[in-house]
Design a protein around this motif. Structure first.
Motif, short mmCIF file in Angstrom:
data_model
loop_
_atom_site.label_atom_id
_atom_site.label_comp_id
_atom_site.label_asym_id
_atom_site.label_seq_id
_atom_site.Cartn_x
_atom_site.Cartn_y
_atom_site.Cartn_z
N THR A 60 2.15 -5.78 -6.43
CA THR A 60 0.71 -5.64 -6.65
C THR A 60 -0.06 -6.26 -5.49
O THR A 60 -1.01 -5.67 -4.96
CB THR A 60 0.27 -6.33 -7.96
OG1 THR A 60 0.97 -5.72 -9.06
CG2 THR A 60 -1.23 -6.18 -8.18
N ILE A 61 0.37 -7.48 -5.06
CA ILE A 61 -0.27 -8.13 -3.92
C ILE A 61 -0.05 -7.31 -2.65
O ILE A 61 -0.97 -7.17 -1.84
CB ILE A 61 0.29 -9.56 -3.74
CG1 ILE A 61 -0.02 -10.41 -4.97
CG2 ILE A 61 -0.31 -10.21 -2.47
CD1 ILE A 61 0.56 -11.80 -4.91
N TYR A 62 1.15 -6.76 -2.52
CA TYR A 62 1.44 -5.92 -1.35
C TYR A 62 0.49 -4.72 -1.31
O TYR A 62 -0.08 -4.40 -0.26
CB TYR A 62 2.89 -5.43 -1.40
CG TYR A 62 3.16 -4.26 -0.48
CD1 TYR A 62 3.25 -4.45 0.90
CD2 TYR A 62 3.31 -2.97 -0.99
CE1 TYR A 62 3.47 -3.39 1.75
CE2 TYR A 62 3.54 -1.90 -0.14
CZ TYR A 62 3.63 -2.11 1.23
OH TYR A 62 3.84 -1.05 2.07
N THR A 63 0.30 -4.06 -2.44
CA THR A 63 -0.55 -2.87 -2.51
C THR A 63 -2.00 -3.21 -2.19
O THR A 63 -2.68 -2.51 -1.44
CB THR A 63 -0.46 -2.22 -3.89
OG1 THR A 63 0.90 -1.88 -4.18
CG2 THR A 63 -1.30 -0.95 -3.96
N ILE A 64 -2.48 -4.33 -2.76
CA ILE A 64 -3.86 -4.75 -2.52
C ILE A 64 -4.09 -5.04 -1.04
O ILE A 64 -5.06 -4.55 -0.44
CB ILE A 64 -4.21 -6.00 -3.37
CG1 ILE A 64 -4.25 -5.64 -4.85
CG2 ILE A 64 -5.56 -6.59 -2.92
CD1 ILE A 64 -4.38 -6.83 -5.78
N THR A 65 -3.19 -5.83 -0.45
CA THR A 65 -3.36 -6.18 0.97
C THR A 65 -3.15 -4.96 1.87
O THR A 65 -3.73 -4.88 2.95
CB THR A 65 -2.39 -7.30 1.38
OG1 THR A 65 -1.04 -6.94 1.02
CG2 THR A 65 -2.75 -8.61 0.69
N ASP A 66 -2.33 -4.02 1.42
CA ASP A 66 -2.11 -2.80 2.20
C ASP A 66 -3.40 -1.99 2.28
O ASP A 66 -3.79 -1.53 3.36
CB ASP A 66 -1.00 -1.98 1.56
CG ASP A 66 -0.18 -1.21 2.59
OD1 ASP A 66 0.05 -1.76 3.69
OD2 ASP A 66 0.22 -0.07 2.31
N TRP A 67 -4.07 -1.81 1.15
CA TRP A 67 -5.32 -1.05 1.13
C TRP A 67 -6.44 -1.80 1.85
O TRP A 67 -7.25 -1.18 2.57
CB TRP A 67 -5.73 -0.74 -0.31
CG TRP A 67 -5.02 0.44 -0.88
CD1 TRP A 67 -3.97 0.43 -1.76
CD2 TRP A 67 -5.27 1.82 -0.58
NE1 TRP A 67 -3.55 1.72 -2.04
CE2 TRP A 67 -4.34 2.59 -1.33
CE3 TRP A 67 -6.18 2.48 0.24
CZ2 TRP A 67 -4.30 3.99 -1.27
CZ3 TRP A 67 -6.16 3.88 0.30
CH2 TRP A 67 -5.22 4.61 -0.45
N LEU A 68 -6.47 -3.12 1.68
CA LEU A 68 -7.49 -3.91 2.36
C LEU A 68 -7.28 -3.95 3.87
O LEU A 68 -8.18 -4.32 4.62
CB LEU A 68 -7.52 -5.34 1.81
CG LEU A 68 -8.12 -5.51 0.41
CD1 LEU A 68 -8.02 -6.96 -0.05
CD2 LEU A 68 -9.58 -5.03 0.37
N GLY A 183 -1.61 -13.46 1.39
CA GLY A 183 -1.14 -12.38 0.53
C GLY A 183 0.11 -11.72 1.08
O GLY A 183 1.07 -11.47 0.34
N ARG A 184 0.15 -11.44 2.37
CA ARG A 184 1.34 -10.84 2.98
C ARG A 184 2.51 -11.82 2.94
O ARG A 184 3.66 -11.42 2.77
CB ARG A 184 1.06 -10.43 4.43
CG ARG A 184 0.03 -9.35 4.58
CD ARG A 184 0.26 -8.14 3.75
NE ARG A 184 1.06 -7.13 4.41
CZ ARG A 184 1.22 -5.88 3.98
NH1 ARG A 184 0.63 -5.50 2.86
NH2 ARG A 184 1.98 -5.02 4.62
N SER A 187 3.76 -11.95 -0.80
CA SER A 187 4.06 -10.66 -1.46
C SER A 187 5.54 -10.34 -1.42
O SER A 187 6.02 -9.52 -2.21
CB SER A 187 3.27 -9.53 -0.79
OG SER A 187 3.68 -9.35 0.56
#
Length: 219
Positions: A60-68, A183-184, A187
């Motif tokens: 979830t953290i990976y996905t959030i930071t990926d989009w951000l 976050g990265r 994650s």
């Protein structure tokens, strides 16, 4: 005074980039073991694997930071737009603000650095992403965020007159950058050394960029 400070920043930026290159070499020589995906080698394997087990994987953290990760791209496009508007209005590349031209060259260098390490992987992620082994070093998101967001702060400090707005944007940019790097890190999609590499390279590139701006602009 500005020129002298610029020369010091240029030297410091060079030292940071040299440190990144040394760090990259050490990753390929120190405590290297085939503990990565499909038996790929990982440098500083003992610490990297321990830290990865400690944080585990949080998609979830990976996905959030990926989009951000799109945010710094928007910043790049915004300043590209500023340069384009100046070029159209002034009808000459030589009349575009020098710091905007330097910024454009800097962004190109950052993107080239990003693609070089995608083409020549130093190591791979601890986990598969959609069943695919992806290059992991240095953390590309860390590199992009820490290279681009400081330029946003640097540009608004020079171009904005409203002190309150400058302060708000600066705080938001710092908070965003910290969130993205942490976050990265937690994650679980990068090795700890990937994040360190991203921080070192981005710090070096930005310091050199800032030095060049100091040495080229009059005010």
């Amino acid at each position: 005074m500005m020129k002298k400070k610029g020369k010091k920043n240029l030297l410091f930026g060079g030292i940071l980039i040299a440190t990144f290159l040394l760090w990259t070499a050490l990753i390929q020589m120190v405590d290297v073991h085939p503990l990565g995906q499909n038996g790929t080698n990982i440098g500083f394997a003992t610490f990297n694997c321990w830290f990865h087990r400690l944080t585990d994987v949080h998609m979830t953290i990976y996905t959030i930071t990926d989009w951000l990760g799109l945010v710094p791209l928007v910043v790049c496009l915004t300043f590209a737009g500023v340069g384009l508007i100046q070029l159209i209005k002034r009808k000459s590349l030589f009349k575009v603000d020098p710091d905007i031209i330097v910024l454009g060259v800097y962004y190109v260098v950052v993107m080239l650095s990003y693609f070089i390490f995608e083409i020549i992987p130093i190591n791979y992620r601890p986990i598969l992403i959609n069943g695919i082994m992806e290059a992991s070093y240095p953390s590309s998101t860390t590199l992009l965020v820490l290279c681009v967001m400081p330029t946003l702060v640097e540009q608004i400090q020079r171009r904005m007159s409203c002190s309150a707005l400058k302060r708000i944007i600066t705080i938001l940019a710092i908070a965003f950058s910290a969130f993205m790097v942490i976050g990265r890190l937690i994650s679980g999609v990068h090795w700890f050394t990937d994040i360190v590499g991203g921080v070192l390279l981005s710090a070096g590139l930005f310091t050199v960029y800032k030095a060049v701006v100091m040495l080229t602009i009059k005010k």
